[in-house]
Design an enzyme around this catalytic site. Sequence first.
Site, mmCIF file in Angstrom:
data_model
loop_
_atom_site.group_PDB
_atom_site.id
_atom_site.type_symbol
_atom_site.label_atom_id
_atom_site.label_comp_id
_atom_site.label_asym_id
_atom_site.label_seq_id
_atom_site.Cartn_x
_atom_site.Cartn_y
_atom_site.Cartn_z
ATOM 1 N N HIS A 136 0.831 -1.213 0.000
ATOM 2 C CA HIS A 136 0.000 0.000 0.000
ATOM 3 C C HIS A 136 0.868 1.267 0.000
ATOM 4 O O HIS A 136 0.656 2.177 -0.802
ATOM 5 C CB HIS A 136 -0.943 0.016 1.208
ATOM 6 C CG HIS A 136 -1.617 1.345 1.405
ATOM 7 N ND1 HIS A 136 -2.706 1.741 0.653
ATOM 8 C CD2 HIS A 136 -1.337 2.385 2.221
ATOM 9 C CE1 HIS A 136 -3.063 2.959 1.017
ATOM 10 N NE2 HIS A 136 -2.252 3.375 1.963
ATOM 11 N N HIS A 141 1.387 5.089 -2.494
ATOM 12 C CA HIS A 141 1.639 6.495 -2.149
ATOM 13 C C HIS A 141 2.859 7.099 -2.822
ATOM 14 O O HIS A 141 2.888 8.297 -3.094
ATOM 15 C CB HIS A 141 1.854 6.640 -0.641
ATOM 16 C CG HIS A 141 0.590 6.594 0.160
ATOM 17 N ND1 HIS A 141 -0.294 7.653 0.205
ATOM 18 C CD2 HIS A 141 0.054 5.630 0.946
ATOM 19 C CE1 HIS A 141 -1.309 7.341 0.999
ATOM 20 N NE2 HIS A 141 -1.139 6.113 1.454
ATOM 21 N N GLU A 184 -5.905 9.401 -0.224
ATOM 22 C CA GLU A 184 -6.250 7.976 -0.199
ATOM 23 C C GLU A 184 -7.268 7.574 -1.267
ATOM 24 O O GLU A 184 -7.144 6.525 -1.879
ATOM 25 C CB GLU A 184 -6.775 7.571 1.187
ATOM 26 C CG GLU A 184 -5.740 7.649 2.307
ATOM 27 C CD GLU A 184 -4.629 6.589 2.221
ATOM 28 O OE1 GLU A 184 -4.663 5.732 1.327
ATOM 29 O OE2 GLU A 184 -3.717 6.659 3.067
ATOM 30 N N SER A 203 -4.062 0.660 -4.686
ATOM 31 C CA SER A 203 -3.507 -0.550 -4.067
ATOM 32 C C SER A 203 -4.576 -1.613 -3.824
ATOM 33 O O SER A 203 -4.304 -2.629 -3.199
ATOM 34 C CB SER A 203 -2.760 -0.199 -2.769
ATOM 35 O OG SER A 203 -3.590 0.483 -1.860
HETATM 36 FE FE FE Z 1 -2.353 5.236 2.971
#
Ligand code: FE
Length: 297
Positions: A136, A141, A184, A203
């Site tokens: 993730h 990110h 997010e 993700s």
């Molecule tokens: Fe995150």
Amino acid sequence: MDLAQPRRVEHQQTDKGYVPVYTTALVEQPWDTYTADDHATWSTLYQRQRELLVGRACQEFLDAQDEMGMSAHMIPRFDQLNEVLGAATGWTLVGVEGLLPELDFFDHLANRRFPVTWWIRRPDQIDYIAEPDLFHDLFGHVPLLMNPVFANYMEAYGRGGVKAHAIGPEALQNLTRLYWYTVEFGLIDTPEGMRIYGAGIVSSKGESLYSLESAAPNRIGFDLQRIMRTRYRIDTFQKTYFVIDSFEQLMQATSPDFTPIYAALADQAHLPAGDVQDDDRVFQAGTGEGWADGGDV
Ligand code: FE
């Protein structure tokens, strides 16, 4: 830098059940200790998501993964990524055990350090894991930190976080919703069509499809105060996604001082995750099919 010995996350029995125990210390990525299973988990996830995300994630995200040299081949080394990332935007990845206390997290971002969980999920957690792991954090990110505008946004967010933390819990809640609905779970409207940029979506196989293609969720134009009032989901796909026009728009809309905004929002009602408001710029009003009742946070 003050580095600790990495260890897999431990759990501790509390009155809330088994909860993970984290350290705030930074750890050097123990790259040599990754097993063949760990690398295979990365490969499986990387391949599956890349295939899915071509034409679904924004091009900046896809290009950045290539530029950084991320591939399905093996788990990337933080120090190699840091050479490329540092040269591009001055960000540095630092290894951590897992989620950090808010203020520590904000302080890292404010100094252009992005904390990345060093361990990767087990093979039986390929499709879902509740807490952030290496896949993730790194796959989701890190690529957009290569984009100069988004890189600045993340630093500004960190500084804004330190400030909101000092103001109080309500300000922090407003700011957290902004992170949730942009960093997010953000979508971006591009000339080629609607694309994903949020790390929580890219993700996840299920949410990559759902966020763009399902008729169930709302897709609504970015509006700072609207987002700051809106509750969200932590245990299901989002009921609403907010759509930016560009990273420049995101940067501009968030550049004013939030202090008076937090004050103004204090007397306004919080909005349920799935509601559509009269003055929303609606890309899609969701059918709400399959939504769970209750559970907004
Ligand atoms: Fe995150």
